[in-house]
Design an enzyme around this catalytic site. Sequence first.
Site, PDB file in Angstrom:
ATOM      1  N   ASP A  53       7.538   3.706  26.089  1.00 17.50           N
ATOM      2  CA  ASP A  53       6.637   3.356  24.977  1.00 17.50           C
ATOM      3  C   ASP A  53       5.687   2.216  25.343  1.00 17.50           C
ATOM      4  O   ASP A  53       4.933   1.737  24.509  1.00 17.50           O
ATOM      5  CB  ASP A  53       7.463   2.973  23.741  1.00 17.50           C
ATOM      6  CG  ASP A  53       8.317   1.734  23.995  1.00 17.50           C
ATOM      7  OD1 ASP A  53       8.393   1.285  25.155  1.00 17.50           O
ATOM      8  OD2 ASP A  53       8.914   1.212  23.028  1.00 17.50           O
ATOM      9  N   GLU A  59       6.582  -0.864  26.538  1.00 12.88           N
ATOM     10  CA  GLU A  59       7.160  -2.221  26.533  1.00 12.88           C
ATOM     11  C   GLU A  59       7.398  -2.711  27.964  1.00 12.88           C
ATOM     12  O   GLU A  59       7.773  -1.935  28.842  1.00 12.88           O
ATOM     13  CB  GLU A  59       8.491  -2.233  25.765  1.00 12.88           C
ATOM     14  CG  GLU A  59       8.291  -2.236  24.263  1.00 12.88           C
ATOM     15  CD  GLU A  59       9.609  -2.402  23.506  1.00 12.88           C
ATOM     16  OE1 GLU A  59      10.649  -2.656  24.137  1.00 12.88           O
ATOM     17  OE2 GLU A  59       9.567  -2.262  22.276  1.00 12.88           O
ATOM     18  N   ASP A  98     -24.840 -25.066  25.407  1.00 14.39           N
ATOM     19  CA  ASP A  98     -24.481 -25.348  24.014  1.00 14.39           C
ATOM     20  C   ASP A  98     -23.767 -26.697  23.956  1.00 14.39           C
ATOM     21  O   ASP A  98     -23.453 -27.291  24.998  1.00 14.39           O
ATOM     22  CB  ASP A  98     -23.620 -24.233  23.399  1.00 14.39           C
ATOM     23  CG  ASP A  98     -22.348 -23.959  24.172  1.00 14.39           C
ATOM     24  OD1 ASP A  98     -21.866 -24.873  24.872  1.00 14.39           O
ATOM     25  OD2 ASP A  98     -21.812 -22.844  24.073  1.00 14.39           O
ATOM     26  N   LYS A 112     -27.441 -24.253  20.267  1.00 15.95           N
ATOM     27  CA  LYS A 112     -27.219 -22.797  20.130  1.00 15.95           C
ATOM     28  C   LYS A 112     -26.550 -22.487  18.796  1.00 15.95           C
ATOM     29  O   LYS A 112     -25.688 -23.211  18.345  1.00 15.95           O
ATOM     30  CB  LYS A 112     -26.323 -22.356  21.298  1.00 15.95           C
ATOM     31  CG  LYS A 112     -25.790 -20.955  21.222  1.00 15.95           C
ATOM     32  CD  LYS A 112     -24.885 -20.627  22.418  1.00 15.95           C
ATOM     33  CE  LYS A 112     -23.421 -20.631  22.057  1.00 15.95           C
ATOM     34  NZ  LYS A 112     -22.534 -20.206  23.135  1.00 15.95           N
ATOM     35  N   ARG A 150     -24.484 -19.387  16.805  1.00 14.25           N
ATOM     36  CA  ARG A 150     -23.885 -18.054  16.927  1.00 14.25           C
ATOM     37  C   ARG A 150     -24.120 -17.312  15.629  1.00 14.25           C
ATOM     38  O   ARG A 150     -23.641 -17.725  14.586  1.00 14.25           O
ATOM     39  CB  ARG A 150     -22.381 -18.187  17.174  1.00 14.25           C
ATOM     40  CG  ARG A 150     -22.065 -17.942  18.591  1.00 14.25           C
ATOM     41  CD  ARG A 150     -20.639 -17.638  18.882  1.00 14.25           C
ATOM     42  NE  ARG A 150     -20.425 -17.933  20.301  1.00 14.25           N
ATOM     43  CZ  ARG A 150     -20.818 -17.141  21.267  1.00 14.25           C
ATOM     44  NH1 ARG A 150     -21.392 -15.996  21.014  1.00 14.25           N
ATOM     45  NH2 ARG A 150     -20.616 -17.482  22.523  1.00 14.25           N
ATOM     46  N   ASP A 180     -21.347 -23.770  32.440  1.00 19.74           N
ATOM     47  CA  ASP A 180     -20.584 -23.348  31.261  1.00 19.74           C
ATOM     48  C   ASP A 180     -19.167 -22.999  31.709  1.00 19.74           C
ATOM     49  O   ASP A 180     -18.910 -22.831  32.915  1.00 19.74           O
ATOM     50  CB  ASP A 180     -21.267 -22.130  30.610  1.00 19.74           C
ATOM     51  CG  ASP A 180     -20.965 -22.022  29.115  1.00 19.74           C
ATOM     52  OD1 ASP A 180     -20.111 -22.780  28.618  1.00 19.74           O
ATOM     53  OD2 ASP A 180     -21.573 -21.170  28.445  1.00 19.74           O
ATOM     54  N   THR A 191     -20.126 -11.936  27.221  1.00 18.01           N
ATOM     55  CA  THR A 191     -21.179 -10.907  27.234  1.00 18.01           C
ATOM     56  C   THR A 191     -22.349 -11.308  28.145  1.00 18.01           C
ATOM     57  O   THR A 191     -23.189 -10.487  28.473  1.00 18.01           O
ATOM     58  CB  THR A 191     -21.760 -10.726  25.820  1.00 18.01           C
ATOM     59  OG1 THR A 191     -22.294 -11.998  25.413  1.00 18.01           O
ATOM     60  CG2 THR A 191     -20.694 -10.279  24.845  1.00 18.01           C
ATOM     61  N   THR A 215     -25.101 -16.005  26.220  1.00 18.15           N
ATOM     62  CA  THR A 215     -25.383 -17.450  26.220  1.00 18.15           C
ATOM     63  C   THR A 215     -26.135 -17.840  27.497  1.00 18.15           C
ATOM     64  O   THR A 215     -27.153 -18.533  27.461  1.00 18.15           O
ATOM     65  CB  THR A 215     -24.055 -18.248  26.123  1.00 18.15           C
ATOM     66  OG1 THR A 215     -23.388 -17.852  24.937  1.00 18.15           O
ATOM     67  CG2 THR A 215     -24.279 -19.740  26.122  1.00 18.15           C
TER      68      THR A 215
END
Length: 316
Positions: A36, A38, A170, A194, A196, A220, A225, A228
């Site tokens: 399953d 686990e 940011d 910045k 969001r 950063d 994605t 930024t």
Amino acid sequence: MEFKIFSGQFSAGLAKKIAKELGQKLGRIEFRKFSDGEIWLRYKEDIKGRDIFIIQSFPSPAENLLELLLMIDAAKNSSARRITAVIPYFGYARQDKKDQPGTPVSAELITNLIRTAGADRILTIDIHSDRVLKFFKSPAENLSADMIFIKEIKKHLPKLPKDLVVLAPDAGSVKMARSFAASLGNCGIAVIDKERQKLNQVKIKKISGKIKNKSVIIVDDIIDTGNTLIAAAEIAKKKAAKKIYACVTHPLFFGKAIEKINKSSISKLFITDTLPFSFGKKSTPPHLYLGSGGKKIKIISVAPLLAQAIRKIHKN
Ligand code: R5P
């Protein structure tokens, strides 16, 4: 007391490099899955009375975190003398406060789980928020990748441009930018305000600091994605930056991040191997295959940095 390095399946590549730096072989653990799904695991070495370092980054899926918790619990139940959770990328650290009514403080819960499982100590790199370390209430150390980035930048640009500016994309990355600028000989810094709009969408409100005709290094902690980073590069270009570089510790590279970076005005992006992936050739999971992209991207290993910290922790 001897020390031993073990790893979850997700971070095995980096863990092997760390063990090699320490002149060891990675400790043996057997992992299996029930039908399953686990997780079942077992230490295949005697760890009783040993100083144990368990290496595992845990971006999603949650199995990576669960595997770490189970490894810690198994080590505790096998009477390891001290357990350090070495977490190169600490997932959920961006959710370090209740930002809206009805939301959890996810980073606090996860830190509590790691402590409850039996970890005596945490070692991480460029964690998104220092608050998370405080949640642990036991020794928790956060290393910075800035010196390894700077060493690489100096290799890439043997004559460091005099007009360097470190750009924080940011408010959260200002601390990292300051430390970077100080290590680069107190060069200037610029900061982006910045906003969001949605979970992964960003809007730049304003930029403070001079970047016209300057060589800019964006710093950063995370590329997710890539929005930024790309937004920061675009505004730097619009404000007439001469050349744009970027140093980001944790490359999550969600979706089309690599393509966006390749198309952007960033000349070179330096990242680390806190998250495993490969360019160019298909590798077996759990490594993330990122296609043949990444021409502008240079990966720097954090293995020596973590190995040095592990050695120090072991020697107290
Ligand atoms: C956020 O505050 C972090 O420091 C990063 O800037 C952010 O997680 C990057 O996400 P994305 O690549 O999706 O813009």
